[in-house]
Design an enzyme around this catalytic site. Structure first.
Site, PDB file in Angstrom:
ATOM      1  N   ASP A  90       0.851  -1.181   0.000  1.00 19.92           N
ATOM      2  CA  ASP A  90       0.000   0.000   0.000  1.00 19.92           C
ATOM      3  C   ASP A  90       0.891   1.236   0.000  1.00 19.92           C
ATOM      4  O   ASP A  90       2.096   1.157   0.143  1.00 19.92           O
ATOM      5  CB  ASP A  90      -0.984  -0.010   1.170  1.00 19.92           C
ATOM      6  CG  ASP A  90      -0.302  -0.081   2.523  1.00 19.92           C
ATOM      7  OD1 ASP A  90       0.932   0.062   2.569  1.00 19.92           O
ATOM      8  OD2 ASP A  90      -1.002  -0.271   3.526  1.00 19.92           O
ATOM      9  N   ASP A 282      -8.476  -6.746   2.096  1.00 24.09           N
ATOM     10  CA  ASP A 282      -7.357  -6.843   3.040  1.00 24.09           C
ATOM     11  C   ASP A 282      -7.795  -6.290   4.383  1.00 24.09           C
ATOM     12  O   ASP A 282      -8.653  -5.410   4.452  1.00 24.09           O
ATOM     13  CB  ASP A 282      -6.131  -6.068   2.543  1.00 24.09           C
ATOM     14  CG  ASP A 282      -6.246  -4.572   2.816  1.00 24.09           C
ATOM     15  OD1 ASP A 282      -5.824  -4.130   3.901  1.00 24.09           O
ATOM     16  OD2 ASP A 282      -6.767  -3.831   1.955  1.00 24.09           O
ATOM     17  N   CYS A 331     -11.461 -28.662  10.674  1.00 30.48           N
ATOM     18  CA  CYS A 331     -10.398 -27.812  10.121  1.00 30.48           C
ATOM     19  C   CYS A 331      -9.116 -28.628   9.982  1.00 30.48           C
ATOM     20  O   CYS A 331      -8.769 -29.412  10.870  1.00 30.48           O
ATOM     21  CB  CYS A 331     -10.161 -26.609  11.024  1.00 30.48           C
ATOM     22  SG  CYS A 331      -8.818 -25.520  10.462  1.00 30.48           S
ATOM     23  N   CYS A 336      -5.248 -27.147  14.371  1.00 33.05           N
ATOM     24  CA  CYS A 336      -6.369 -28.041  14.676  1.00 33.05           C
ATOM     25  C   CYS A 336      -5.993 -29.510  14.558  1.00 33.05           C
ATOM     26  O   CYS A 336      -6.577 -30.356  15.235  1.00 33.05           O
ATOM     27  CB  CYS A 336      -7.551 -27.711  13.759  1.00 33.05           C
ATOM     28  SG  CYS A 336      -8.346 -26.136  14.176  1.00 33.05           S
ATOM     29  N   HIS A 362      -4.406 -20.786  12.584  1.00 30.11           N
ATOM     30  CA  HIS A 362      -5.787 -21.208  12.346  1.00 30.11           C
ATOM     31  C   HIS A 362      -6.580 -20.127  11.637  1.00 30.11           C
ATOM     32  O   HIS A 362      -7.317 -20.413  10.670  1.00 30.11           O
ATOM     33  CB  HIS A 362      -6.489 -21.556  13.662  1.00 30.11           C
ATOM     34  CG  HIS A 362      -7.968 -21.741  13.497  1.00 30.11           C
ATOM     35  ND1 HIS A 362      -8.530 -22.897  12.990  1.00 30.11           N
ATOM     36  CD2 HIS A 362      -9.010 -20.881  13.725  1.00 30.11           C
ATOM     37  CE1 HIS A 362      -9.848 -22.754  12.918  1.00 30.11           C
ATOM     38  NE2 HIS A 362     -10.162 -21.542  13.357  1.00 30.11           N
TER      39      HIS A 362
END
Length: 391
Positions: A90, A282, A331, A336, A362
Protein backbone atom coordinates in the site's frame (compact mmCIF):
# COMPACT_ATOMS: atom_id res chain seq x y z
CA UNK A 1 3.01 -8.50 -17.93
CA UNK A 2 0.35 -8.54 -15.22
CA UNK A 3 -3.15 -9.42 -16.45
CA UNK A 4 -6.67 -9.81 -15.04
CA UNK A 5 -9.54 -11.83 -16.43
CA UNK A 6 -12.97 -12.85 -15.19
CA UNK A 7 -13.61 -16.57 -15.64
CA UNK A 8 -17.12 -16.87 -14.19
CA UNK A 9 -19.84 -14.43 -13.18
CA UNK A 10 -23.00 -15.07 -11.15
CA UNK A 11 -24.98 -11.88 -10.69
CA UNK A 12 -22.33 -9.33 -9.79
CA UNK A 13 -20.22 -11.91 -7.93
CA UNK A 14 -17.37 -13.22 -10.02
CA UNK A 15 -14.37 -15.52 -10.14
CA UNK A 16 -11.24 -14.06 -11.65
CA UNK A 17 -7.52 -14.52 -12.12
CA UNK A 18 -4.78 -11.95 -11.58
CA UNK A 19 -1.64 -13.19 -13.31
CA UNK A 20 1.59 -11.80 -11.79
CA UNK A 21 5.32 -12.60 -12.09
CA UNK A 22 5.06 -14.48 -8.79
CA UNK A 23 2.00 -16.55 -9.61
CA UNK A 24 -1.73 -16.35 -10.22
CA UNK A 25 -4.17 -14.98 -7.64
CA UNK A 26 -7.57 -16.66 -7.87
CA UNK A 27 -10.28 -14.22 -6.83
CA UNK A 28 -12.21 -13.47 -4.69
CA UNK A 29 -9.14 -13.54 -2.45
CA UNK A 30 -8.09 -12.23 0.95
CA UNK A 31 -4.78 -10.38 1.37
CA UNK A 32 -3.07 -10.78 4.74
CA UNK A 33 -1.20 -7.88 6.30
CA UNK A 34 2.56 -8.32 6.70
CA UNK A 35 2.86 -4.65 7.58
CA UNK A 36 6.56 -4.48 8.47
CA UNK A 37 7.56 -7.36 6.16
CA UNK A 38 6.24 -9.91 8.63
CA UNK A 39 2.89 -11.40 9.57
CA UNK A 40 2.98 -11.16 13.33
CA UNK A 41 3.67 -14.46 15.14
CA UNK A 42 4.10 -16.70 12.05
CA UNK A 43 6.77 -17.16 9.39
CA UNK A 44 6.19 -17.21 5.64
CA UNK A 45 6.44 -21.01 5.36
CA UNK A 46 3.53 -21.47 7.75
CA UNK A 47 1.59 -18.69 5.97
CA UNK A 48 2.12 -20.39 2.60
CA UNK A 49 1.14 -23.80 4.02
CA UNK A 50 -2.20 -22.27 5.00
CA UNK A 51 -2.96 -21.87 1.26
CA UNK A 52 -2.32 -18.13 1.29
CA UNK A 53 -2.20 -16.60 -2.18
CA UNK A 54 -1.02 -13.05 -1.49
CA UNK A 55 0.18 -10.82 1.34
CA UNK A 56 0.80 -7.09 1.64
CA UNK A 57 3.40 -4.86 3.25
CA UNK A 58 3.36 -1.17 4.11
CA UNK A 59 5.30 1.53 2.29
CA UNK A 60 5.28 3.97 5.20
CA UNK A 61 6.67 1.55 7.78
CA UNK A 62 9.29 0.05 5.47
CA UNK A 63 10.60 3.44 4.33
CA UNK A 64 11.34 4.19 7.99
CA UNK A 65 12.78 0.78 8.85
CA UNK A 66 14.85 -0.77 7.36
CA UNK A 67 14.50 1.64 4.40
CA UNK A 68 13.61 0.88 0.79
CA UNK A 69 17.25 1.04 -0.36
CA UNK A 70 18.23 -1.63 2.16
CA UNK A 71 15.39 -3.90 0.98
CA UNK A 72 16.39 -3.32 -2.65
CA UNK A 73 20.03 -4.16 -1.95
CA UNK A 74 18.87 -7.40 -0.32
CA UNK A 75 16.97 -8.45 -3.43
CA UNK A 76 13.55 -6.87 -2.85
CA UNK A 77 10.72 -7.76 -0.51
CA UNK A 78 10.13 -11.26 -1.87
CA UNK A 79 13.70 -12.39 -1.24
CA UNK A 80 13.98 -10.36 1.97
CA UNK A 81 10.92 -12.11 3.46
CA UNK A 82 11.44 -15.48 1.73
CA UNK A 83 8.01 -15.17 0.11
CA UNK A 84 7.72 -16.52 -3.45
CA UNK A 85 4.04 -15.71 -4.08
CA UNK A 86 2.37 -12.43 -5.12
CA UNK A 87 2.62 -9.33 -2.95
CA UNK A 88 0.96 -5.94 -2.71
CA UNK A 89 2.31 -2.80 -1.10
CA UNK A 90 0.00 0.00 0.00
CA UNK A 91 1.05 3.60 -0.52
CA UNK A 92 1.23 5.01 2.99
CA UNK A 93 -2.03 6.94 2.51
CA UNK A 94 -3.80 5.21 5.38
CA UNK A 95 -0.87 5.98 7.67
CA UNK A 96 -1.31 9.68 6.83
CA UNK A 97 -4.86 9.30 8.14
CA UNK A 98 -3.93 7.41 11.29
CA UNK A 99 -1.00 9.70 12.09
CA UNK A 100 -3.32 12.67 12.11
CA UNK A 101 -6.60 11.23 13.34
CA UNK A 102 -6.04 7.83 14.97
CA UNK A 103 -7.55 4.55 13.78
CA UNK A 104 -10.84 4.37 11.90
CA UNK A 105 -12.57 2.76 14.89
CA UNK A 106 -11.28 5.43 17.28
CA UNK A 107 -12.29 8.19 14.94
CA UNK A 108 -15.83 6.95 14.31
CA UNK A 109 -16.46 6.17 17.99
CA UNK A 110 -14.93 9.42 19.18
CA UNK A 111 -12.36 7.60 21.31
CA UNK A 112 -9.55 9.74 22.68
CA UNK A 113 -6.17 8.17 22.03
CA UNK A 114 -3.26 9.84 23.74
CA UNK A 115 -0.73 8.31 21.36
CA UNK A 116 1.45 11.11 20.05
CA UNK A 117 0.33 12.22 16.59
CA UNK A 118 3.35 12.49 14.31
CA UNK A 119 1.73 14.08 11.27
CA UNK A 120 2.96 17.66 10.85
CA UNK A 121 0.97 18.79 7.81
CA UNK A 122 -0.56 17.73 4.51
CA UNK A 123 0.07 20.00 1.53
CA UNK A 124 -0.33 19.75 -2.22
CA UNK A 125 3.23 18.45 -2.33
CA UNK A 126 2.66 15.57 0.10
CA UNK A 127 2.57 14.63 3.78
CA UNK A 128 5.16 15.89 6.25
CA UNK A 129 5.57 13.81 9.40
CA UNK A 130 8.05 12.74 12.05
CA UNK A 131 9.31 9.18 12.34
CA UNK A 132 7.80 7.29 15.27
CA UNK A 133 11.18 5.52 15.52
CA UNK A 134 13.70 8.36 15.81
CA UNK A 135 11.76 11.60 15.42
CA UNK A 136 13.32 12.38 12.04
CA UNK A 137 11.34 14.59 9.68
CA UNK A 138 10.07 13.06 6.40
CA UNK A 139 8.13 14.18 3.35
CA UNK A 140 6.10 11.50 1.57
CA UNK A 141 5.04 12.64 -1.89
CA UNK A 142 3.17 10.69 -4.59
CA UNK A 143 6.42 10.34 -6.51
CA UNK A 144 8.34 9.18 -3.45
CA UNK A 145 5.67 6.60 -2.60
CA UNK A 146 5.91 5.09 -6.08
CA UNK A 147 9.72 5.13 -6.02
CA UNK A 148 9.69 3.28 -2.71
CA UNK A 149 7.18 0.71 -3.93
CA UNK A 150 9.18 0.09 -7.10
CA UNK A 151 12.30 -0.53 -5.01
CA UNK A 152 10.39 -2.86 -2.68
CA UNK A 153 9.29 -4.83 -5.75
CA UNK A 154 5.73 -5.93 -4.91
CA UNK A 155 3.62 -7.17 -7.83
CA UNK A 156 0.69 -4.83 -7.11
CA UNK A 157 1.24 -1.26 -5.92
CA UNK A 158 -1.05 1.66 -5.06
CA UNK A 159 -1.19 5.41 -5.69
CA UNK A 160 -0.75 7.79 -2.76
CA UNK A 161 -3.96 9.31 -1.43
CA UNK A 162 -5.28 11.00 1.69
CA UNK A 163 -7.77 8.81 3.52
CA UNK A 164 -10.27 11.34 4.85
CA UNK A 165 -11.77 10.79 8.32
CA UNK A 166 -15.51 10.43 8.90
CA UNK A 167 -15.99 13.47 11.11
CA UNK A 168 -14.98 16.13 8.58
CA UNK A 169 -17.04 18.48 6.45
CA UNK A 170 -18.17 17.82 2.93
CA UNK A 171 -15.97 20.73 1.86
CA UNK A 172 -12.88 19.09 3.34
CA UNK A 173 -13.80 15.72 1.80
CA UNK A 174 -14.25 17.30 -1.64
CA UNK A 175 -11.01 19.28 -1.45
CA UNK A 176 -9.08 16.24 -0.21
CA UNK A 177 -10.56 13.97 -2.90
CA UNK A 178 -9.51 16.30 -5.69
CA UNK A 179 -6.03 16.60 -4.22
CA UNK A 180 -5.89 12.77 -4.10
CA UNK A 181 -6.85 12.74 -7.79
CA UNK A 182 -3.95 15.07 -8.57
CA UNK A 183 -1.69 12.88 -6.46
CA UNK A 184 -2.93 9.84 -8.41
CA UNK A 185 -1.97 11.50 -11.71
CA UNK A 186 1.47 12.25 -10.34
CA UNK A 187 1.75 8.66 -9.04
CA UNK A 188 0.86 7.32 -12.48
CA UNK A 189 3.38 9.55 -14.28
CA UNK A 190 6.12 8.46 -11.86
CA UNK A 191 5.12 4.80 -12.24
CA UNK A 192 5.29 4.98 -16.04
CA UNK A 193 8.84 6.37 -15.96
CA UNK A 194 10.23 3.04 -14.75
CA UNK A 195 7.47 0.58 -15.64
CA UNK A 196 9.15 -2.76 -16.37
CA UNK A 197 5.88 -4.68 -16.76
CA UNK A 198 6.55 -6.55 -13.51
CA UNK A 199 4.30 -4.32 -11.40
CA UNK A 200 0.74 -3.04 -11.79
CA UNK A 201 -0.75 0.16 -10.33
CA UNK A 202 -4.08 0.56 -8.55
CA UNK A 203 -6.01 3.81 -8.32
CA UNK A 204 -8.06 4.64 -5.23
CA UNK A 205 -11.68 5.80 -5.06
CA UNK A 206 -12.41 8.54 -2.52
CA UNK A 207 -15.43 10.74 -1.83
CA UNK A 208 -16.40 9.78 1.70
CA UNK A 209 -20.13 9.25 2.29
CA UNK A 210 -21.22 11.60 -0.52
CA UNK A 211 -22.66 9.96 -3.64
CA UNK A 212 -21.87 12.81 -6.02
CA UNK A 213 -18.24 12.81 -4.86
CA UNK A 214 -18.05 9.03 -5.22
CA UNK A 215 -19.36 9.39 -8.79
CA UNK A 216 -16.71 12.01 -9.55
CA UNK A 217 -13.97 9.82 -8.09
CA UNK A 218 -15.16 6.75 -10.00
CA UNK A 219 -15.27 8.70 -13.25
CA UNK A 220 -11.76 9.96 -12.61
CA UNK A 221 -10.42 6.46 -11.93
CA UNK A 222 -12.23 5.01 -14.94
CA UNK A 223 -10.63 7.65 -17.17
CA UNK A 224 -7.09 6.80 -16.05
CA UNK A 225 -5.07 3.77 -17.28
CA UNK A 226 -4.86 2.07 -13.89
CA UNK A 227 -4.61 -1.72 -13.79
CA UNK A 228 -6.97 -2.00 -10.84
CA UNK A 229 -9.09 0.08 -8.50
CA UNK A 230 -9.35 0.17 -4.72
CA UNK A 231 -12.31 1.53 -2.79
CA UNK A 232 -10.98 3.71 0.01
CA UNK A 233 -11.87 6.67 2.17
CA UNK A 234 -14.51 6.83 4.88
CA UNK A 235 -17.24 4.23 4.35
CA UNK A 236 -19.51 5.65 7.02
CA UNK A 237 -20.24 5.05 10.69
CA UNK A 238 -22.23 1.77 10.46
CA UNK A 239 -22.27 -1.48 8.52
CA UNK A 240 -25.47 -0.42 6.75
CA UNK A 241 -23.90 2.82 5.57
CA UNK A 242 -20.74 1.01 4.51
CA UNK A 243 -22.74 -1.50 2.47
CA UNK A 244 -24.68 1.30 0.78
CA UNK A 245 -21.51 3.19 -0.12
CA UNK A 246 -19.73 0.09 -1.43
CA UNK A 247 -22.80 -0.93 -3.47
CA UNK A 248 -23.11 2.54 -4.97
CA UNK A 249 -19.39 2.80 -5.71
CA UNK A 250 -19.02 -0.60 -7.37
CA UNK A 251 -21.96 0.20 -9.64
CA UNK A 252 -20.00 3.13 -11.08
CA UNK A 253 -16.64 1.42 -11.60
CA UNK A 254 -15.15 -0.16 -14.71
CA UNK A 255 -15.93 -3.89 -14.70
CA UNK A 256 -12.84 -5.05 -16.61
CA UNK A 257 -10.46 -4.22 -13.76
CA UNK A 258 -9.87 -6.01 -10.45
CA UNK A 259 -11.62 -4.18 -7.60
CA UNK A 260 -10.13 -4.14 -4.10
CA UNK A 261 -11.92 -3.15 -0.89
CA UNK A 262 -9.46 -1.58 1.54
CA UNK A 263 -9.42 -2.53 5.21
CA UNK A 264 -12.45 -4.86 5.32
CA UNK A 265 -12.18 -8.38 6.78
CA UNK A 266 -15.34 -9.44 8.61
CA UNK A 267 -16.99 -12.61 7.27
CA UNK A 268 -20.37 -10.95 6.73
CA UNK A 269 -18.69 -7.96 5.09
CA UNK A 270 -16.75 -10.21 2.71
CA UNK A 271 -19.88 -12.01 1.54
CA UNK A 272 -21.61 -8.69 0.97
CA UNK A 273 -18.60 -7.34 -0.93
CA UNK A 274 -18.33 -10.46 -3.09
CA UNK A 275 -22.00 -10.15 -4.01
CA UNK A 276 -21.25 -6.62 -5.24
CA UNK A 277 -18.32 -7.71 -7.41
CA UNK A 278 -15.37 -7.08 -5.06
CA UNK A 279 -12.38 -9.22 -6.07
CA UNK A 280 -9.93 -8.77 -3.19
CA UNK A 281 -10.00 -7.68 0.45
CA UNK A 282 -7.36 -6.84 3.04
CA UNK A 283 -7.55 -6.35 6.78
CA UNK A 284 -5.57 -6.93 9.98
CA UNK A 285 -8.74 -8.41 11.53
CA UNK A 286 -7.91 -12.18 11.39
CA UNK A 287 -4.37 -11.84 12.73
CA UNK A 288 -5.21 -9.12 15.25
CA UNK A 289 -8.03 -11.30 16.64
CA UNK A 290 -5.51 -14.07 17.17
CA UNK A 291 -3.28 -11.80 19.24
CA UNK A 292 -6.25 -11.20 21.52
CA UNK A 293 -6.80 -14.93 21.99
CA UNK A 294 -9.74 -15.26 19.60
CA UNK A 295 -10.20 -17.88 16.91
CA UNK A 296 -12.49 -17.61 13.90
CA UNK A 297 -15.11 -20.39 13.67
CA UNK A 298 -17.95 -21.32 11.33
CA UNK A 299 -21.61 -20.96 12.29
CA UNK A 300 -22.11 -24.57 13.45
CA UNK A 301 -19.18 -24.27 15.88
CA UNK A 302 -19.91 -20.70 16.88
CA UNK A 303 -23.43 -21.45 18.08
CA UNK A 304 -22.29 -24.21 20.41
CA UNK A 305 -19.25 -22.41 21.80
CA UNK A 306 -20.40 -18.85 22.32
CA UNK A 307 -23.58 -17.19 23.51
CA UNK A 308 -22.74 -14.01 21.60
CA UNK A 309 -23.34 -13.40 17.91
CA UNK A 310 -19.68 -13.11 17.02
CA UNK A 311 -17.58 -14.65 14.28
CA UNK A 312 -15.00 -15.91 16.76
CA UNK A 313 -14.53 -17.60 20.14
CA UNK A 314 -12.28 -16.31 22.92
CA UNK A 315 -9.99 -19.14 23.97
CA UNK A 316 -9.10 -17.32 27.18
CA UNK A 317 -12.55 -18.21 28.53
CA UNK A 318 -12.56 -20.65 31.43
CA UNK A 319 -14.92 -23.01 29.64
CA UNK A 320 -12.02 -24.17 27.45
CA UNK A 321 -9.73 -25.17 30.34
CA UNK A 322 -10.49 -28.91 29.98
CA UNK A 323 -11.69 -28.88 26.36
CA UNK A 324 -9.75 -31.53 24.45
CA UNK A 325 -11.28 -30.73 21.06
CA UNK A 326 -9.42 -28.70 18.42
CA UNK A 327 -10.61 -25.18 17.62
CA UNK A 328 -12.71 -26.72 14.81
CA UNK A 329 -13.02 -30.47 14.35
CA UNK A 330 -13.36 -30.18 10.55
CA UNK A 331 -10.40 -27.81 10.12
CA UNK A 332 -7.18 -29.20 8.63
CA UNK A 333 -4.82 -26.43 9.68
CA UNK A 334 -1.66 -27.32 11.62
CA UNK A 335 -3.15 -26.04 14.86
CA UNK A 336 -6.37 -28.04 14.68
CA UNK A 337 -4.58 -31.21 13.59
CA UNK A 338 -2.17 -31.06 16.52
CA UNK A 339 -3.51 -29.07 19.46
CA UNK A 340 -6.58 -28.71 21.66
CA UNK A 341 -8.52 -25.71 22.87
CA UNK A 342 -7.38 -26.62 26.38
CA UNK A 343 -3.72 -26.43 25.39
CA UNK A 344 -4.15 -23.06 23.69
CA UNK A 345 -6.15 -21.82 26.69
CA UNK A 346 -3.24 -22.82 28.91
CA UNK A 347 -0.71 -21.06 26.66
CA UNK A 348 -2.76 -17.87 26.74
CA UNK A 349 -3.06 -17.95 30.53
CA UNK A 350 0.67 -18.66 30.82
CA UNK A 351 1.40 -15.82 28.37
CA UNK A 352 3.34 -18.14 26.11
CA UNK A 353 4.00 -16.63 22.66
CA UNK A 354 3.23 -19.98 21.01
CA UNK A 355 -0.46 -19.30 21.64
CA UNK A 356 -0.47 -16.40 19.20
CA UNK A 357 1.34 -18.40 16.54
CA UNK A 358 -1.15 -21.28 16.80
CA UNK A 359 -4.28 -19.11 16.71
CA UNK A 360 -2.89 -16.93 13.91
CA UNK A 361 -2.21 -20.07 11.87
CA UNK A 362 -5.79 -21.21 12.35
CA UNK A 363 -7.28 -17.81 11.48
CA UNK A 364 -5.23 -17.54 8.29
CA UNK A 365 -6.25 -21.05 7.22
CA UNK A 366 -9.86 -20.24 8.11
CA UNK A 367 -9.92 -17.12 5.92
CA UNK A 368 -8.36 -18.96 2.98
CA UNK A 369 -10.93 -21.75 3.37
CA UNK A 370 -13.68 -19.14 3.42
CA UNK A 371 -12.46 -17.59 0.16
CA UNK A 372 -12.05 -21.02 -1.47
CA UNK A 373 -15.63 -21.91 -0.49
CA UNK A 374 -16.86 -18.62 -1.93
CA UNK A 375 -15.09 -19.25 -5.24
CA UNK A 376 -16.61 -22.75 -5.47
CA UNK A 377 -20.05 -21.38 -4.61
CA UNK A 378 -19.86 -18.75 -7.36
CA UNK A 379 -18.81 -21.46 -9.78
CA UNK A 380 -21.83 -23.58 -8.77
CA UNK A 381 -24.26 -20.63 -8.46
CA UNK A 382 -24.80 -21.47 -4.76
CA UNK A 383 -23.39 -18.37 -3.06
CA UNK A 384 -26.52 -17.61 -1.01
CA UNK A 385 -26.60 -21.19 0.30
CA UNK A 386 -22.88 -21.12 1.10
CA UNK A 387 -23.35 -17.92 3.08
CA UNK A 388 -25.44 -19.87 5.65
CA UNK A 389 -22.40 -22.02 6.52
CA UNK A 390 -20.42 -18.99 7.58
CA UNK A 391 -22.85 -16.33 8.85
Amino acid sequence: MIKFKVTKQSGKARIGEIHTPHGTIYTPAFIFCATKAAIKAVDTERVANCNTQIILSNTYHLMLQPGEDTVAKLGGLHKFMNWSKPMLTDSGGYQIFSLGHGSVAEEIKGVRNNTKRTLIKITEDGAVFRSYINGGKYLLTPEKSIQIQQKLGADLIVVLDECTPFHVSREYTEKSMRMSHRWAKRSLIEFQKNDSGKQALYGIIQGGVYEDLRIESCEFANSMPFFGQAIGGSLGSSKEQMYDIVAFTTSKLAEDRPTHLLGIGGIEDIFYGVELGIDTFDCVHPTRLARHGSALVKVENRNSLSSKRKEHINLRNQRFKLDEDPIESDCECFTCLNHSRAYIHHLLKAKELLAYSLITTHNIYFMNSLMSSIRKAILNNTLKDERKNWI
